[in-house]
Design an enzyme around this catalytic site. Sequence first.
Site, short mmCIF file in Angstrom:
data_model
loop_
_atom_site.label_atom_id
_atom_site.label_comp_id
_atom_site.label_asym_id
_atom_site.label_seq_id
_atom_site.Cartn_x
_atom_site.Cartn_y
_atom_site.Cartn_z
N GLU A 46 -22.32 -11.46 1.88
CA GLU A 46 -23.17 -11.44 3.07
C GLU A 46 -23.40 -10.01 3.53
O GLU A 46 -22.45 -9.24 3.67
CB GLU A 46 -22.50 -12.26 4.17
CG GLU A 46 -23.17 -12.21 5.51
CD GLU A 46 -22.35 -12.92 6.58
OE1 GLU A 46 -22.75 -12.87 7.75
OE2 GLU A 46 -21.30 -13.51 6.25
N ASP A 100 -24.91 -8.21 6.68
CA ASP A 100 -25.43 -8.32 8.03
C ASP A 100 -26.26 -7.08 8.35
O ASP A 100 -25.72 -6.02 8.66
CB ASP A 100 -24.30 -8.48 9.03
CG ASP A 100 -23.56 -9.79 8.89
OD1 ASP A 100 -24.20 -10.78 8.49
OD2 ASP A 100 -22.35 -9.83 9.18
N GLU A 152 -26.82 -7.70 13.77
CA GLU A 152 -26.20 -8.63 14.71
C GLU A 152 -26.29 -7.96 16.06
O GLU A 152 -25.74 -6.86 16.25
CB GLU A 152 -24.76 -8.92 14.32
CG GLU A 152 -24.65 -9.68 13.03
CD GLU A 152 -23.25 -10.24 12.83
OE1 GLU A 152 -23.05 -11.42 13.19
OE2 GLU A 152 -22.38 -9.52 12.34
N HIS A 212 -20.20 -7.59 3.95
CA HIS A 212 -19.04 -8.46 3.75
C HIS A 212 -18.98 -8.84 2.27
O HIS A 212 -19.61 -9.81 1.84
CB HIS A 212 -19.16 -9.75 4.55
CG HIS A 212 -19.11 -9.60 6.04
ND1 HIS A 212 -17.94 -9.73 6.76
CD2 HIS A 212 -20.09 -9.38 6.95
CE1 HIS A 212 -18.20 -9.59 8.05
NE2 HIS A 212 -19.49 -9.37 8.20
#
Length: 459
Positions: A232, A234, A237, A248
Site C-alpha cells: 500500500e 498512501d 491521508e 507500507h
Amino acid sequence: MFLKAALLSFVLATAVRGQLVGTYQTETHPKLPWQKCTKGGSCATQSAASVVLDANWRWVHNKDGYTNCYTGNTWNATICPNNKSCAANCALDGADYTATYGITASGNALTMKFITNNANGKNIGSRVYLMASDTKYQMFKLLNQEFTFDVDVSKLPCGLNGALYFSAMDEDGGLSRFSTNKAGAKYGTGYCDSQCPRDIKFINGEANAEGWQPQSNDANAGNGNYGTCCNEMDIWEANSISTAYTPHPCDGTQQSRCSGTACGGKDNRYGSICDPDGCDYNSFRLGDKTFYGPGMTVDTKQKFTVVTQFITDSGTASGTLKEIRRLYVQGGKVIQNSKVNVPGMSSSYDSITEQFCDDTKTTFGDRDSHSAHGGLAGISKSMNVGMVLVLSIWDDHTANMLWLDSNYPVASDPAKPGIARGTCPTSSGVPADVESSAADSQVIYSNIKFGDIGSTYTA
C-alpha cells in the site's frame, strides 16, 4: 493506511460485500477522466475512465430474493452457515452513487460526502477505485513517474480522513483467480491493504462469516477469521489540519489472504506479512508546525495541487525505488516540501528515503517494521507490477484519527519527538461525535494526472 481495519461504517442495514451479481439496481460507473502526461508538456485525456464503489458498501441479498445476507454487524446464519455457502447464496447489487452514497462526479472532479441521508437510512463514508474499463481497474506503474491531483480539504475537520492511495489489488478484482467471485472489479471486489483488514466481508471468492465477531463500538462492522493483505502506498491521508504520505511494504507483490493473528491487528500488530506503521512524512510530526493547515504555507482553506514523485536508483522505470518526493502548487506557485526540524535528525531531509526512514524510526523510538518487510525496495516490486488507485473518506473507530492529527499515543508526552502529529485535541475524532457534528463534511478530488517526472504540473 494506519488502522484502516476499522474503516468506514455504513448504516444501511444491507451494507456488505458479496460475490454473485444481483439485478435490482443497474450498475453505472460515474465517469472520472484523468490525464496521462509525457515530457514536453503533452497530456492525453483518458475519457473512458470511471470510478466504482467498493463492494463492502453495497446491498447484498440472497440470490433468489431480497433477504439481507448481513444486517447491522451480524451475518444471516441461515443464508450464510459457512463461508462457501454464503458466497454461493449471496448476490451483490448495483449502486445509486449520488442518492445513496453521496458520491458525485462532475468533469474531472469527484466529490465524496461524509454523511448522506437516503431512503434507507444514512451512509457514512465511502471508498471507490479508478477504472480503466467497465470490468478492470486502472493499473498504475509508479516507478520513475509522478502522480498529481488537486484536492479540497476545507470541509474536513479533526477526526476525518480524505485518503487517496494505491493498493496492490488484482486488476480484475480477483475474478480470474477465484472462480467463486462472479462480481469482480465491476462491482468493486478484491480490496486489500497493509493492515490486512479482517472486516472485509468476502475475501478470495469466499465469505468471511466464520468466526465473525461484531465490533463493540461499531453497529455496522465486525471481524472475521480472515484478512486481506497487500502493498500500500498512501499518497494522501489528510484533513484540514494534518497530512501524511506513507509507503507500507509487504512480503510479495500480490494480494493474499491471512488467517487469525497472522493478520496482525491489535493482538499481534507486527505478526502479518505487511508493515502496518509504514514510513510516514507528516510535516507537523517532523517539526514544521506552520507548513500545512488553514492559512499556513499550504493553505487548507483553498484547493491546492499535490505532486508525488517516485525516483528510482537508475532513473528509469526498470530501476528500484529509492526516494519518494513531494511538492505542492497553490496560487500559481510551487511549494517545496517542508524540511525536517527534529533534534537528532538531519535538517536536509524533505523526502522519504531509506536513510530518512531509518533515522525516523530511531529518533521516534518506533519499531522498524518498514525495513523488516523490504522498505522502499519491497514496495517497489508492486509498483513495477501495477497498483490500483483508491479514493476515500472515512472516520476511525479504533484510534479516532489521533495518529494523523493529534498527540498519539495519547498517554505519551507530546514534547517527545514523534508524538505530536497535529493540533487536534486528544478528545477529538470520536466517530459518534464527528458523525453528528461534522455531518456536512466532504472532500473533492480533481484534475488527476500521471506521467513522466516534471510533466504533470506547472506554476
